[in-house]
Design a protein around this motif. Structure first.
Motif, PDB file in Angstrom:
ATOM      1  N   MET A   1      43.189  41.296  49.037  1.00 10.93           N
ATOM      2  CA  MET A   1      42.681  41.144  47.692  1.00 10.93           C
ATOM      3  C   MET A   1      43.658  40.360  46.825  1.00 10.93           C
ATOM      4  SD  MET A   1      40.294  41.581  45.474  1.00 10.93           S
ATOM      5  CE  MET A   1      39.120  42.722  46.106  1.00 10.93           C
ATOM      6  N   ARG A   2      44.963  40.630  46.979  1.00  8.53           N
ATOM      7  CA  ARG A   2      45.957  39.891  46.184  1.00  8.53           C
ATOM      8  C   ARG A   2      45.880  38.398  46.448  1.00  8.53           C
ATOM      9  NH1 ARG A   2      50.806  43.792  47.673  1.00  8.53           N
ATOM     10  NH2 ARG A   2      50.464  42.580  49.543  1.00  8.53           N
ATOM     11  N   ARG A   3      45.726  38.034  47.715  1.00  5.74           N
ATOM     12  CA  ARG A   3      45.648  36.605  48.057  1.00  5.74           C
ATOM     13  C   ARG A   3      44.379  35.969  47.506  1.00  5.74           C
ATOM     14  NH1 ARG A   3      46.640  37.296  54.074  1.00  5.74           N
ATOM     15  NH2 ARG A   3      48.071  38.994  53.772  1.00  5.74           N
ATOM     16  N   LEU A   4      43.275  36.699  47.562  1.00  9.19           N
ATOM     17  CA  LEU A   4      42.006  36.195  47.041  1.00  9.19           C
ATOM     18  C   LEU A   4      42.119  35.917  45.539  1.00  9.19           C
ATOM     19  CD1 LEU A   4      38.962  35.593  47.279  1.00  9.19           C
ATOM     20  CD2 LEU A   4      38.581  38.039  46.862  1.00  9.19           C
ATOM     21  N   VAL A   5      42.646  36.874  44.799  1.00  9.84           N
ATOM     22  CA  VAL A   5      42.819  36.693  43.358  1.00  9.84           C
ATOM     23  C   VAL A   5      43.745  35.512  43.085  1.00  9.84           C
ATOM     24  CG1 VAL A   5      43.776  37.736  41.253  1.00  9.84           C
ATOM     25  CG2 VAL A   5      42.309  39.086  42.769  1.00  9.84           C
ATOM     26  N   GLY A   6      44.828  35.437  43.817  1.00 15.18           N
ATOM     27  CA  GLY A   6      45.781  34.346  43.626  1.00 15.18           C
ATOM     28  C   GLY A   6      45.174  32.981  43.901  1.00 15.18           C
TER      29      GLY A   6
ATOM     30  N   GLU B   1      49.735  33.714  42.089  1.00 11.60           N
ATOM     31  CA  GLU B   1      49.055  32.680  42.871  1.00 11.60           C
ATOM     32  C   GLU B   1      49.466  32.697  44.334  1.00 11.60           C
ATOM     33  OE1 GLU B   1      49.438  28.881  40.946  1.00 11.60           O
ATOM     34  OE2 GLU B   1      48.179  29.501  39.258  1.00 11.60           O
ATOM     35  N   ARG B   2      50.662  33.138  44.615  1.00  8.55           N
ATOM     36  CA  ARG B   2      51.132  33.225  46.005  1.00  8.55           C
ATOM     37  C   ARG B   2      50.724  34.526  46.678  1.00  8.55           C
ATOM     38  NH1 ARG B   2      56.768  33.307  45.777  1.00  8.55           N
ATOM     39  NH2 ARG B   2      56.681  33.418  43.537  1.00  8.55           N
ATOM     40  N   GLY B   3      50.039  35.402  45.934  1.00  3.01           N
ATOM     41  CA  GLY B   3      49.581  36.665  46.505  1.00  3.01           C
ATOM     42  C   GLY B   3      50.653  37.721  46.561  1.00  3.01           C
ATOM     43  N   HIS B   4      51.725  37.573  45.787  1.00  2.00           N
ATOM     44  CA  HIS B   4      52.829  38.529  45.796  1.00  2.00           C
ATOM     45  C   HIS B   4      52.719  39.570  44.697  1.00  2.00           C
ATOM     46  CE1 HIS B   4      55.624  35.450  47.990  1.00  2.00           C
ATOM     47  NE2 HIS B   4      54.517  35.716  48.645  1.00  2.00           N
ATOM     48  N   ARG B   5      51.768  39.400  43.795  1.00  2.00           N
ATOM     49  CA  ARG B   5      51.580  40.345  42.688  1.00  2.00           C
ATOM     50  C   ARG B   5      50.275  41.097  42.867  1.00  2.00           C
ATOM     51  NH1 ARG B   5      56.095  40.939  39.410  1.00  2.00           N
ATOM     52  NH2 ARG B   5      57.172  38.967  39.422  1.00  2.00           N
ATOM     53  N   ASN B   6      50.282  42.332  42.414  1.00  2.00           N
ATOM     54  CA  ASN B   6      49.096  43.170  42.477  1.00  2.00           C
ATOM     55  C   ASN B   6      48.680  43.493  41.043  1.00  2.00           C
ATOM     56  OD1 ASN B   6      47.067  44.638  43.625  1.00  2.00           O
ATOM     57  ND2 ASN B   6      48.330  46.449  43.991  1.00  2.00           N
TER      58      ASN B   6
ATOM     59  N   VAL C   1      43.752  45.889  36.353  1.00  2.00           N
ATOM     60  CA  VAL C   1      42.471  45.443  35.795  1.00  2.00           C
ATOM     61  C   VAL C   1      42.701  44.799  34.433  1.00  2.00           C
ATOM     62  CG1 VAL C   1      40.227  46.236  34.953  1.00  2.00           C
ATOM     63  CG2 VAL C   1      41.147  47.158  37.073  1.00  2.00           C
ATOM     64  N   VAL C   2      43.559  45.373  33.632  1.00  2.00           N
ATOM     65  CA  VAL C   2      43.851  44.820  32.307  1.00  2.00           C
ATOM     66  C   VAL C   2      44.491  43.438  32.446  1.00  2.00           C
ATOM     67  CG1 VAL C   2      45.215  45.140  30.200  1.00  2.00           C
ATOM     68  CG2 VAL C   2      44.027  47.083  31.233  1.00  2.00           C
ATOM     69  N   THR C   3      45.417  43.295  33.375  1.00  2.00           N
ATOM     70  CA  THR C   3      46.062  42.004  33.601  1.00  2.00           C
ATOM     71  C   THR C   3      45.047  40.961  34.051  1.00  2.00           C
ATOM     72  OG1 THR C   3      48.172  43.048  34.129  1.00  2.00           O
ATOM     73  CG2 THR C   3      47.842  40.806  34.929  1.00  2.00           C
ATOM     74  N   LEU C   4      44.168  41.331  34.967  1.00  2.00           N
ATOM     75  CA  LEU C   4      43.124  40.399  35.409  1.00  2.00           C
ATOM     76  C   LEU C   4      42.265  39.951  34.235  1.00  2.00           C
ATOM     77  CD1 LEU C   4      41.774  41.837  38.766  1.00  2.00           C
ATOM     78  CD2 LEU C   4      42.950  39.678  38.413  1.00  2.00           C
TER      79      LEU C   4
ATOM     80  N   LEU D   1      37.577  35.818  39.465  1.00  2.00           N
ATOM     81  CA  LEU D   1      38.857  35.923  40.164  1.00  2.00           C
ATOM     82  C   LEU D   1      38.773  36.871  41.352  1.00  2.00           C
ATOM     83  CD1 LEU D   1      41.264  36.123  37.083  1.00  2.00           C
ATOM     84  CD2 LEU D   1      40.568  34.102  38.395  1.00  2.00           C
ATOM     85  N   LEU D   2      37.698  37.653  41.408  1.00  2.00           N
ATOM     86  CA  LEU D   2      37.571  38.685  42.448  1.00  2.00           C
ATOM     87  C   LEU D   2      36.589  38.347  43.552  1.00  2.00           C
ATOM     88  CD1 LEU D   2      37.462  41.743  40.045  1.00  2.00           C
ATOM     89  CD2 LEU D   2      39.399  41.011  41.444  1.00  2.00           C
ATOM     90  N   THR D   3      35.821  37.287  43.388  1.00  2.00           N
ATOM     91  CA  THR D   3      34.797  36.963  44.388  1.00  2.00           C
ATOM     92  C   THR D   3      35.257  35.857  45.315  1.00  2.00           C
ATOM     93  OG1 THR D   3      33.715  35.487  42.818  1.00  2.00           O
ATOM     94  CG2 THR D   3      32.884  37.728  42.942  1.00  2.00           C
TER      95      THR D   3
END
Length: 67
Positions: free
Chosen positions: A1-6, A38-43, A46-49, A63-65
């Motif tokens: 999921m982190r990579r997808l968002v990134g 963007e590198r998928g290192h952050r999780n 919901v508020v941040t997203l 950002l989630l699909t």
């Protein structure tokens, strides 16, 4: 999921012609945080997203699909 968002965040940011530095300025998050996201290192929470999606002008769901 982190990579997808990134990946989604980086894609949309680039499509809108925004640099990581500009998004940092708009959102209040550091450029280092955005880079890690963007590198998928952050999780992100919901508020941040929500806040990051607002900064780049998209609905948070974008950002989630996956493509």
């Amino acid at each position: 999921m982190r990579r997808l968002v990134g990946r989604n965040f980086a894609r949309v940011r680039q499509e809108r012609g925004l640099t990581q530095e500009k998004v940092a300025e708009i959102s209040g998050f550091s450029q280092q945080y955005i880079s890690g996201l963007e590198r998928g290192h952050r999780n992100p929470t919901v508020v941040t997203l929500f806040e990051l999606a607002q900064a780049i002008g998209v609905a948070p769901i974008e950002l989630l699909t996956s493509d």
